[in-house]
Scaffold this motif. Sequence first.
Motif, PDB file in Angstrom:
ATOM      1  N   ASP A   1      -8.103  14.193   7.260  1.00 30.90           N
ATOM      2  CA  ASP A   1      -8.150  14.665   8.650  1.00 30.90           C
ATOM      3  C   ASP A   1      -8.954  15.952   8.819  1.00 30.90           C
ATOM      4  OD1 ASP A   1      -6.642  12.498   9.443  1.00 30.90           O
ATOM      5  OD2 ASP A   1      -4.760  13.620   9.590  1.00 30.90           O
ATOM      6  N   SER A   2      -9.105  16.716   7.736  1.00 31.07           N
ATOM      7  CA  SER A   2      -9.814  17.989   7.829  1.00 31.07           C
ATOM      8  C   SER A   2     -11.314  17.868   7.561  1.00 31.07           C
ATOM      9  CB  SER A   2      -9.205  18.996   6.850  1.00 31.07           C
ATOM     10  OG  SER A   2      -9.529  18.638   5.519  1.00 31.07           O
ATOM     11  N   SER A   3     -11.799  16.674   7.269  1.00 34.03           N
ATOM     12  CA  SER A   3     -13.199  16.507   6.873  1.00 34.03           C
ATOM     13  C   SER A   3     -13.894  15.421   7.686  1.00 34.03           C
ATOM     14  CB  SER A   3     -13.272  16.148   5.388  1.00 34.03           C
ATOM     15  OG  SER A   3     -14.560  15.718   5.027  1.00 34.03           O
ATOM     16  N   THR A   4     -14.983  15.778   8.327  1.00 34.91           N
ATOM     17  CA  THR A   4     -15.770  14.802   9.087  1.00 34.91           C
ATOM     18  C   THR A   4     -16.288  13.703   8.159  1.00 34.91           C
ATOM     19  OG1 THR A   4     -16.412  16.529  10.632  1.00 34.91           O
ATOM     20  CG2 THR A   4     -17.770  14.543  10.610  1.00 34.91           C
TER      21      THR A   4
ATOM     22  N   VAL B   1       0.844  -1.201   0.000  1.00 32.38           N
ATOM     23  CA  VAL B   1       0.000   0.000   0.000  1.00 32.38           C
ATOM     24  C   VAL B   1       0.878   1.249   0.000  1.00 32.38           C
ATOM     25  CG1 VAL B   1      -1.668   1.336   1.354  1.00 32.38           C
ATOM     26  CG2 VAL B   1      -1.974  -1.128   1.086  1.00 32.38           C
ATOM     27  N   ALA B   2       1.905   1.244   0.827  1.00 31.25           N
ATOM     28  CA  ALA B   2       2.793   2.408   0.914  1.00 31.25           C
ATOM     29  C   ALA B   2       3.430   2.714  -0.442  1.00 31.25           C
ATOM     30  CB  ALA B   2       3.874   2.175   1.968  1.00 31.25           C
ATOM     31  N   ALA B   3       3.851   1.686  -1.145  1.00 26.93           N
ATOM     32  CA  ALA B   3       4.465   1.902  -2.458  1.00 26.93           C
ATOM     33  C   ALA B   3       3.466   2.501  -3.443  1.00 26.93           C
ATOM     34  CB  ALA B   3       5.020   0.583  -3.007  1.00 26.93           C
ATOM     35  N   ARG B   4       2.215   2.094  -3.330  1.00 22.05           N
ATOM     36  CA  ARG B   4       1.193   2.567  -4.248  1.00 22.05           C
ATOM     37  C   ARG B   4       0.782   4.013  -3.985  1.00 22.05           C
ATOM     38  NH1 ARG B   4      -3.770   1.589  -3.021  1.00 22.05           N
ATOM     39  NH2 ARG B   4      -5.134   2.757  -4.332  1.00 22.05           N
ATOM     40  N   VAL B   5       0.781   4.424  -2.723  1.00 18.70           N
ATOM     41  CA  VAL B   5       0.244   5.752  -2.377  1.00 18.70           C
ATOM     42  C   VAL B   5       1.313   6.752  -1.962  1.00 18.70           C
ATOM     43  CG1 VAL B   5      -1.959   4.752  -1.668  1.00 18.70           C
ATOM     44  CG2 VAL B   5      -0.203   5.214   0.058  1.00 18.70           C
ATOM     45  N   ALA B   6       2.553   6.357  -2.000  1.00 14.11           N
ATOM     46  CA  ALA B   6       3.635   7.187  -1.450  1.00 14.11           C
ATOM     47  C   ALA B   6       3.617   8.622  -1.950  1.00 14.11           C
ATOM     48  CB  ALA B   6       4.985   6.547  -1.739  1.00 14.11           C
ATOM     49  N   ARG B   7       3.355   8.800  -3.212  1.00 12.21           N
ATOM     50  CA  ARG B   7       3.447  10.128  -3.823  1.00 12.21           C
ATOM     51  C   ARG B   7       2.492  11.145  -3.199  1.00 12.21           C
ATOM     52  NH1 ARG B   7       2.289  11.190 -10.088  1.00 12.21           N
ATOM     53  NH2 ARG B   7       2.719  13.411 -10.099  1.00 12.21           N
ATOM     54  N   HIS B   8       1.294  10.699  -2.789  1.00 11.94           N
ATOM     55  CA  HIS B   8       0.277  11.633  -2.309  1.00 11.94           C
ATOM     56  C   HIS B   8      -0.181  11.342  -0.882  1.00 11.94           C
ATOM     57  CE1 HIS B   8      -0.107  13.227  -6.324  1.00 11.94           C
ATOM     58  NE2 HIS B   8      -0.328  12.024  -6.808  1.00 11.94           N
ATOM     59  N   ALA B   9       0.495  10.482  -0.177  1.00  8.18           N
ATOM     60  CA  ALA B   9       0.014  10.030   1.127  1.00  8.18           C
ATOM     61  C   ALA B   9      -0.170  11.165   2.128  1.00  8.18           C
ATOM     62  CB  ALA B   9       0.950   8.964   1.696  1.00  8.18           C
ATOM     63  N   ALA B  10       0.788  12.037   2.245  1.00 10.30           N
ATOM     64  CA  ALA B  10       0.693  13.124   3.231  1.00 10.30           C
ATOM     65  C   ALA B  10      -0.427  14.098   2.876  1.00 10.30           C
ATOM     66  CB  ALA B  10       2.027  13.854   3.349  1.00 10.30           C
ATOM     67  N   GLN B  11      -0.529  14.451   1.596  1.00  6.30           N
ATOM     68  CA  GLN B  11      -1.601  15.355   1.179  1.00  6.30           C
ATOM     69  C   GLN B  11      -2.962  14.719   1.434  1.00  6.30           C
ATOM     70  OE1 GLN B  11      -0.281  15.629  -2.918  1.00  6.30           O
ATOM     71  NE2 GLN B  11       0.067  17.835  -2.662  1.00  6.30           N
ATOM     72  N   ARG B  12      -3.106  13.462   1.034  1.00  4.40           N
ATOM     73  CA  ARG B  12      -4.360  12.757   1.214  1.00  4.40           C
ATOM     74  C   ARG B  12      -4.747  12.713   2.684  1.00  4.40           C
ATOM     75  NH1 ARG B  12      -5.916   8.404   3.216  1.00  4.40           N
ATOM     76  NH2 ARG B  12      -7.724   7.263   2.527  1.00  4.40           N
ATOM     77  N   GLN B  13      -3.782  12.393   3.541  1.00  5.44           N
ATOM     78  CA  GLN B  13      -4.078  12.296   4.966  1.00  5.44           C
ATOM     79  C   GLN B  13      -4.501  13.643   5.539  1.00  5.44           C
ATOM     80  OE1 GLN B  13      -4.170   9.218   6.543  1.00  5.44           O
ATOM     81  NE2 GLN B  13      -5.380  10.508   7.882  1.00  5.44           N
ATOM     82  N   ALA B  14      -3.857  14.715   5.124  1.00  4.18           N
ATOM     83  CA  ALA B  14      -4.227  16.053   5.597  1.00  4.18           C
ATOM     84  C   ALA B  14      -5.658  16.397   5.191  1.00  4.18           C
ATOM     85  CB  ALA B  14      -3.256  17.099   5.051  1.00  4.18           C
TER      86      ALA B  14
END
Length: 189
Positions: A110-113, A94-107
Amino acid sequence: MPRWEQGTEDRLREAALALFLEHGYENVTVTQITERAGVTRRTFSRYFADKRDVLFAGSDQLPAALADAVLKADPGLTPFEALLSALERVGDTVAARVARHAAQRQAIVDSSTELKERGRTKFAAVSDALDAALQQRGAAPPTAGMLANVGVAIFRTAFGRWVDEPDAAACSVRMREAADELAQALDRR
């Protein structure tokens, strides 16, 4: 045979992530995403069901991937060891697949209920799949259910730590660290 421009899915994802970060997830429309990416709404629909799908595309495969990894783990492993082995193997994939956008996606999540609820629903499906796989390996139903929930907690904790520092350690290492941390906490009771 349709002629789709290469890189369209990535352009759509990049446009969506940028807009979500600039304006907030709730304030962005599919039309805005398609305009930013320079494609039509119909093209968007070829890749994503809706704007949430930009963030969660492929996550429907996680329950089956983890369950399959539990079932394929060495038969000599205890249920917890098989679970941890599966978490490590699938976590790196999973990490290899999403590495490029993982931090942006998580942010954004985290900002949306709404998106956090979608994440909880996703992990409920993961827990159910792990529960079934552990029972198939011979774990008693109450134990399998408990271990499945523990596995989800380990996965979420470890993956979050990996997202925060992806270059510090592999996701599988973070899985093992989270499991070790849990074991140490239980030893202190």
